[in-house]
Scaffold this active site. Structure first.
Site, PDB file in Angstrom:
ATOM      1  CE1 TYR A 149      -3.499   2.731   0.600  1.00 30.63           C
ATOM      2  CE2 TYR A 149      -2.505   3.443   2.666  1.00 30.63           C
ATOM      3  CZ  TYR A 149      -3.292   3.537   1.705  1.00 30.63           C
ATOM      4  OH  TYR A 149      -4.299   4.645   1.857  1.00 30.63           O
ATOM      5  CG  ASP A 244       5.761   3.649   0.725  1.00 32.27           C
ATOM      6  OD1 ASP A 244       6.035   4.270   1.617  1.00 32.27           O
ATOM      7  OD2 ASP A 244       4.878   3.273   0.357  1.00 32.27           O
ATOM      8  CE  LYS A 272       1.217   4.868   8.275  1.00 36.48           C
ATOM      9  NZ  LYS A 272       1.167   4.098   7.136  1.00 36.48           N
TER      10      LYS A 272
HETATM   11  C1  LIG Z   1       0.621   4.586   5.661  1.00 37.81           C
HETATM   12  C2  LIG Z   1       1.282   4.415   4.462  1.00 37.81           C
HETATM   13  C3  LIG Z   1       1.273   5.336   3.484  1.00 37.81           C
HETATM   14  C4  LIG Z   1       0.218   6.376   3.364  1.00 37.81           C
HETATM   15  O1  LIG Z   1       0.511   7.424   4.340  1.00 37.81           O
HETATM   16  P1  LIG Z   1      -0.658   8.248   4.764  1.00 37.81           P
HETATM   17  O2  LIG Z   1       0.004   9.216   5.677  1.00 37.81           O
HETATM   18  O3  LIG Z   1      -1.755   7.400   5.274  1.00 37.81           O
HETATM   19  O4  LIG Z   1      -1.211   8.994   3.484  1.00 37.81           O
HETATM   20  C5  LIG Z   1       1.991   4.911   2.272  1.00 37.81           C
HETATM   21  N1  LIG Z   1       2.767   4.027   2.213  1.00 37.81           N
HETATM   22  C6  LIG Z   1       3.043   3.223   3.268  1.00 37.81           C
HETATM   23  C7  LIG Z   1       3.982   2.085   3.105  1.00 37.81           C
HETATM   24  C8  LIG Z   1       2.019   3.156   4.506  1.00 37.81           C
HETATM   25  O5  LIG Z   1       2.319   2.492   5.360  1.00 37.81           O
END
Ligand SMILES: *Cc1c(COP(=O)(O)O)cnc(C)c1O
Length: 433
Positions: A149, A244, A272
């Protein structure tokens, strides 16, 4: 101590009200408990490793706001930094030294990042990194992996994990074919498919985006061969490797999964933890690539609240603490104990299971055998997970409300907390077996 929960009536009333006002009663779908049934708990406040709901129940928190709260809730140093920032004003729309401080801390921590741009969420970071990869290479095609994701970016909402996977939606209505036609989706850890894709279309590929430790289909670790292939194939074909680390960054090590697995991506996305509980995202990487971003270069990206003074204060305070008093060894020990305890509990109950863990990210899959990819993850007994989830909630342990989300242990958790959780799991697993 986590409490035995018998009354959730105020949360239920609050959810009735919220459902009249917001789609599904929430501002982010994972919060709605759709994958486990029942109604969500409404949070009143949080302290260290605990959440307190409207009914006054106390829960040991294993989601940590889905990742950010690695230091636990309301760490005094983070609160202090926020209070100081508040005295200076909440937003200026002009440069501040605080932005450079956070940028410096990120560059210092993450090995491959030479320059960085601050944004407001992980989604914004990945969206911008993908645009930059395409702008820098002059190519269109993007490779991603099923069950990974990357936020709700249109071109990446193809076989997305997290809430989308939980809800069984392969891609979302409203995302046009035109937007996704340049996205190739492969299975995670599938070196042969990755190699074949590059052999076939290497000269069209702008970049490969991946989670270096997957958290969004439950915890899945990349194989060493997969890491090597990602690194070599992108280099060989002039495509950018986009790591990511929105979830794994500052979580599995101060320098993220790239430090752990010795990866050198061209671009890294963060979120995060980098905001210490406030809305921050960031993308960074090789200076040569980052200097293609406006106003240094032609690739457009902007933000009214980017580098916001409250957000940068919480982010800097968090990264400072992580560097000066690293919790990673302790988190490894605590979460390793949790892993062993859960395994023993599942074995004692005779429940089919498989545990996956990297540092303080952990998942118990109700599945026989390891889970290396989404195809396998999709076979899990999610009904069993829902039973486990509610049994744990009744005993005051707040777990992710889906089989396909990682649990997070924070530096505020104690050995006693872990022992209490294992004891609760032992009881629940016996009940549901
Ligand atoms: C949470 C997450 C996102 C998205 O971040 P948001 O702050 O919720 O938009 C993107 N990539 C990864 C790997 C994530 O865990």
């Amino acid at each position: 101590m986590p409490s035995i929960v018998t009354d959730r009536s105020l949360s239920e009333t609050a959810f009735d009200r919220a459902q009249q006002l917001m789609p599904g009663g929430v501002n982010s779908p994972a919060r709605a408990f759709g994958a486990v049934g029942g109604t969500p708990i409404f949070i009143d406040r949080a302290e260290e490793a605990y959440l307190f709901d409207l009914d006054g129940n106390q829960y040991l928190d294993y989601i940590g706001s889905w990742g950010p709260m690695i230091l636990g809730h309301r760490h005094p140093k983070v609160i202090q930094a926020l209070e100081a920032a508040l005295q200076q004003g909440t937003s200026f729309g002009a440069p501040t030294a605080a932005e450079s401080e956070l940028a410096e801390r990120i560059i210092d921590a993450v090995p491959s990042v030479e320059k960085v741009r601050l944004v407001n969420s992980g989604t914004e970071a990945t969206m911008s990194a993908v645009r930059l990869a395409r702008g820098f290479t002059g190519r269109d095609v993007l490779v991603k992996f099923a069950g990974n994701y990357h936020g709700h970016v249109d071109s990446l909402l193809v076989s997305a994990g997290s809430a989308a996977a939980t809800l069984g939606v392969p891609s979302s209505p409203g995302v046009t074919q035109g937007t996704t036609q340049d996205t190739i989706v492969l299975e995670y850890n599938d070196v042969a498919a990755l190699t074949a894709t590059f052999t076939e279309r290497g000269s069209e590929i702008a970049g490969v985006i991946f989670e270096p430790v997957v958290g969004n289909m439950g915890v899945v670790r990349p194989s060493p061969e997969f890491c090597t292939a990602l690194q070599q194939l992108t280099r060989e074909h002039g495509a950018l490797l986009i790591c990511d680390e929105v979830m794994s960054g500052f979580r599995v090590a101060l320098g993220g999964a790239q430090q752990l697995f010795d990866l050198s991506p061209d671009l890294t996305t963060m979120g995060k933890i980098v905001g210490g509980g406030l809305p921050v995202g960031a993308y960074g990487g090789r200076a040569e690539v980052m200097d293609h971003v406006l106003p240094a270069g032609p690739v457009f990206q902007a933000g009214t609240l980017s580098g916001n003074p409250l957000a940068t204060a919480a982010g800097s305070a968090t990264l400072k603490l992580l560097k000066e008093d690293p919790p990673y060894e302790r988190l490894e020990t605590l979460t390793g104990d949790l892993e062993r305890g859960l395994r023993e509990a599942a074995e004692a109950a005779g429940l089919a299971h498989s545990l996956a863990r990297v540092g303080s990210m952990i998942t118990i899959f109700f599945h026989v055998g390891e889970v290396p990819d989404w195809q396998t993850a999709a076979e899990c007994d999610t009904k069993r997970y829902a039973q486990f989830f509610w049994g744990m909630m009744d005993r005051g342990c707040y777990l992710p409300c889906s089989q396909y989300e990682a649990w997070f242990v924070s530096a505020a958790h104690t050995e006693e907390n872990i022992a209490q959780t294992i004891e609760a799991a032992r009881e629940v697993m016996k009940e549901i077996a």
